[in-house]
Every structure is written in structure tokens, then in C-alpha cells.
Motif scaffolding. Structure first.
Motif, PDB file in Angstrom:
ATOM      1  N   UNK A 160       0.815  -1.214   0.000  1.00  5.21           N
ATOM      2  CA  UNK A 160       0.000   0.000   0.000  1.00  5.21           C
ATOM      3  C   UNK A 160       0.846   1.262   0.000  1.00  5.21           C
ATOM      4  N   UNK A 161       1.855   1.321   0.882  1.00  6.05           N
ATOM      5  CA  UNK A 161       2.659   2.533   0.960  1.00  6.05           C
ATOM      6  C   UNK A 161       3.501   2.740  -0.298  1.00  6.05           C
ATOM      7  N   UNK A 162       3.853   1.642  -0.984  1.00  2.00           N
ATOM      8  CA  UNK A 162       4.617   1.773  -2.218  1.00  2.00           C
ATOM      9  C   UNK A 162       3.749   2.337  -3.343  1.00  2.00           C
ATOM     10  N   UNK A 163       2.533   1.823  -3.481  1.00  7.07           N
ATOM     11  CA  UNK A 163       1.668   2.330  -4.538  1.00  7.07           C
ATOM     12  C   UNK A 163       1.233   3.765  -4.254  1.00  7.07           C
ATOM     13  N   UNK A 164       1.163   4.129  -2.986  1.00  9.61           N
ATOM     14  CA  UNK A 164       0.822   5.510  -2.639  1.00  9.61           C
ATOM     15  C   UNK A 164       1.864   6.477  -3.196  1.00  9.61           C
ATOM     16  N   UNK A 165       3.123   6.033  -3.280  1.00 10.68           N
ATOM     17  CA  UNK A 165       4.169   6.873  -3.860  1.00 10.68           C
ATOM     18  C   UNK A 165       3.887   7.158  -5.328  1.00 10.68           C
ATOM     19  N   UNK A 187      10.252  11.256 -15.808  1.00 12.72           N
ATOM     20  CA  UNK A 187      11.364  11.818 -15.042  1.00 12.72           C
ATOM     21  C   UNK A 187      11.082  11.766 -13.543  1.00 12.72           C
ATOM     22  N   UNK A 188       9.814  11.959 -13.142  1.00 12.88           N
ATOM     23  CA  UNK A 188       9.450  11.868 -11.727  1.00 12.88           C
ATOM     24  C   UNK A 188       9.543  10.431 -11.226  1.00 12.88           C
ATOM     25  N   UNK A 189       9.084   9.477 -12.072  1.00 13.65           N
ATOM     26  CA  UNK A 189       9.158   8.082 -11.675  1.00 13.65           C
ATOM     27  C   UNK A 189      10.604   7.615 -11.558  1.00 13.65           C
ATOM     28  N   UNK A 190      11.479   8.104 -12.419  1.00 15.64           N
ATOM     29  CA  UNK A 190      12.891   7.735 -12.357  1.00 15.64           C
ATOM     30  C   UNK A 190      13.493   8.093 -11.008  1.00 15.64           C
ATOM     31  N   UNK A 191      13.148   9.270 -10.487  1.00 12.87           N
ATOM     32  CA  UNK A 191      13.652   9.688  -9.180  1.00 12.87           C
ATOM     33  C   UNK A 191      13.192   8.718  -8.103  1.00 12.87           C
ATOM     34  N   UNK A 192      11.922   8.302  -8.200  1.00  9.24           N
ATOM     35  CA  UNK A 192      11.368   7.343  -7.239  1.00  9.24           C
ATOM     36  C   UNK A 192      12.118   6.012  -7.318  1.00  9.24           C
ATOM     37  N   UNK A 193      12.429   5.570  -8.518  1.00  7.45           N
ATOM     38  CA  UNK A 193      13.151   4.306  -8.694  1.00  7.45           C
ATOM     39  C   UNK A 193      14.560   4.389  -8.122  1.00  7.45           C
ATOM     40  N   UNK A 234      15.546   6.297  -5.625  1.00 13.73           N
ATOM     41  CA  UNK A 234      15.537   6.505  -4.175  1.00 13.73           C
ATOM     42  C   UNK A 234      15.084   5.286  -3.392  1.00 13.73           C
ATOM     43  N   UNK A 235      14.246   4.444  -3.981  1.00 12.28           N
ATOM     44  CA  UNK A 235      13.651   3.337  -3.233  1.00 12.28           C
ATOM     45  C   UNK A 235      13.902   2.019  -3.956  1.00 12.28           C
ATOM     46  N   UNK A 236      14.886   1.275  -3.468  1.00 13.55           N
ATOM     47  CA  UNK A 236      15.249   0.014  -4.106  1.00 13.55           C
ATOM     48  C   UNK A 236      14.132  -1.007  -4.077  1.00 13.55           C
ATOM     49  N   UNK A 237      13.375  -1.072  -2.958  1.00 13.98           N
ATOM     50  CA  UNK A 237      12.288  -2.043  -2.871  1.00 13.98           C
ATOM     51  C   UNK A 237      11.210  -1.741  -3.911  1.00 13.98           C
ATOM     52  N   UNK A 238      10.933  -0.456  -4.099  1.00 17.32           N
ATOM     53  CA  UNK A 238       9.966  -0.044  -5.117  1.00 17.32           C
ATOM     54  C   UNK A 238      10.475  -0.402  -6.508  1.00 17.32           C
TER      55      UNK A 238
END
Length: 250
Positions: free
Chosen positions: A28-33, A119-125, A127-131
Motif C-alpha cells: 500500500x505505501x509503495x503504490x501511494x508513492x 522523469x518523476x518516476x525515475x527519481x522514485x526508482x 531513491x527506493x530500491x524495494x519499489x
């Protein structure tokens, strides 16, 4: 998984769940990102999200509605690659060599979308290895779906490819009834032909043959599968134990 996903199983208009819904791959917290990156967009049936050859850079999460992915050849022949539904993510990221779409995305049913900048999703990828791992798992499954479609088209001829397409439609949009599986989405024979790279006349003949054999029926313009095993035999489904329903989708 200990933590439930934010939307659980996304429901289609026919009331069936979508196993390929991207939210099923995340806690849940991952998809919220992902949701925090989205901005809303509405698209009417008959419009296009983008055309083949236009620049990439956005991802589209389908909250409702349906989107058809279409590929055109230099000779002007069209192929339907997929029909996406609620819960699907339309993703064609830049690969460092090509930054334009390789297909067009046509809205065939009024849709509500969540749009994400790549570009926004790349930053998320980053920063968060599990995601990133979960996202990679989802993309790997999408690759398996595409690979299995081309396998059926290349190995089993037009009848096998049509049988495979009907099975995939049943898995994606089928509603089980007392006497068979009704495909809840209405497609013309020309559209079925575009799935397998043949002519409308060829599809007419093959469907009539399947109808005469008692494998399918056509009621009010919708296909009802009466004998699923017969279709599986045509495309050698029993020989593919590694092809679960999550992969056998349209």
C-alpha cells in the motif's frame, strides 16, 4: 504479502478482477508513492493519448475506461497489440536509444487516467530500491505477456492465433455463464483480424467454422466460448504449463 495493496483487485466494467493491475504488485505505501506523482486526466472515446512516433515521457494509469494499443506498418497495415482496462499502466519508457512511441494509444471507452512524468518516476526508482524491484517485476510480466502473444502468432498459424486471442479475451473480459464464457467486450471481425494480422474475410471463415463445430457461439454481436478446451488444443495450450492466466491476457 503481509501488507495489502491499496486497491486490492481492480474491477473492470464487467465485474471481473484484473490480475495485471499494477497496484497488485506493490504494498500500500509503495503504490501511494505512485499515486502522489499522478495528475488527473479525462479522455473521451475516439481520442488518442498519443500517436506512434510522438515523443515519450509519460506513463498513464487507467482508473476507468479502455485504451486500445495499435501498431502500423510502413505498408499501412494496422495491428492491435492490446486493449487495456482499469488498473493497467501504459508504460513505454525511454531506453536511451529511442525516445518516441512505437505504437498509438486510442481511447475506445471514456477514460479517467492518472498521468505520471517518467522523469518523476525515475527519481522514485533511484531513491527506493524495494519499489524499483517491484516495478521491475511488473515490467518483466508485461514482457512475458507480449512474448507469449508473438509466440502463438508465429508458431500456430492463423487458426491457432485466433484461438489464442479468444482465450486471452476470455481471461481478460470473460464472464462465466451457465453454458459458456461470454466475452464482455464487443469486437468486430475486422478488429479480431487486426489482432492476428489477417483479413476480415479469413476471420469470418474461421469463426463460422468454430461455430459449426460447437466451439463458440455469437449472440447479440458478442462471442460466447462453449468449448474452451477445443480452443486450447488449437494453440497447444496444454503444452504450455508455464503460461498462467496472468500471462495469457489480451
Amino acid at each position: 504479502m503481509a501488507t495489502e495493496t491499496v486497491m486490492k483487485r481492480t474491477k473492470t466494467a464487467e465485474g471481473t478482477s484484473n490480475p495485471l493491475s499494477i497496484d497488485n504488485f506493490f504494498a500500500e505505501e509503495q503504490f501511494e508513492r505512485i499515486r502522489e506523482l499522478m495528475y488527473p486526466k479525462r479522455a473521451e472515446a475516439g481520442t488518442y493519448l498519443f500517436w506512434e512516433g510522438e515523443p515519450t515521457g509519460k506513463l498513464y494509469y487507467i482508473r476507468s475506461g479502455k485504451v486500445k494499443l495499435r501498431k502500423s506498418t510502413e505498408e499501412g497495415k494496422d495491428f492491435i497489440l492490446s486493449i487495456l482496462q482499469a488498473g493497467d499502466m501504459l508504460c513505454e519508457p525511454e531506453d536511451g536509444m529511442r525516445a518516441v512511441h512505437s505504437f498509438s494509444a486510442e481511447v475506445i471507452e471514456d477514460a479517467e487516467l492518472g498521468v505520471i512524468q517518467w522523469s518523476d518516476l525515475e527519481i522514485l526508482l533511484y531513491r527506493h530500491g524495494d519499489f524499483a524491484v517491484r516495478f521491475m517485476n511488473w515490467m518483466a510480466l508485461m514482457h512475458r505477456v507480449t512474448e507469449s502473444k508473438f509466440r502463438d502468432l508465429l508458431l500456430f498459424g492463423k487458426p491457432g492465433a485466433l484461438a489464442s486471442t479468444l482465450i486471452r479475451l476470455a481471461n481478460s473480459y470473460g464472464v462465466m455463464g451457465a453454458d459458456g464464457i461470454k466475452i464482455g467486450i464487443k469486437l468486430t471481425n475486422a478488429e479480431l483480424a487486426d489482432f492476428i494480422g489477417t483479413t476480415r474475410e479469413s476471420v469470418n471463415r474461421m469463426l463460422n467454422g468454430l461455430r459449426d463445430e460447437g466451439t463458440i457461439d455469437i449472440r447479440q454481436g458478442r462471442i460466447v466460448i462453449l468449448n474452451l478446451n477445443a480452443l486450447k488444443t488449437m494453440c497447444q495450450c496444454p503444452a504450455c504449463p508455464g503460461c498462467p492466466k496472468e500471462v495469457c491476457r489480451i
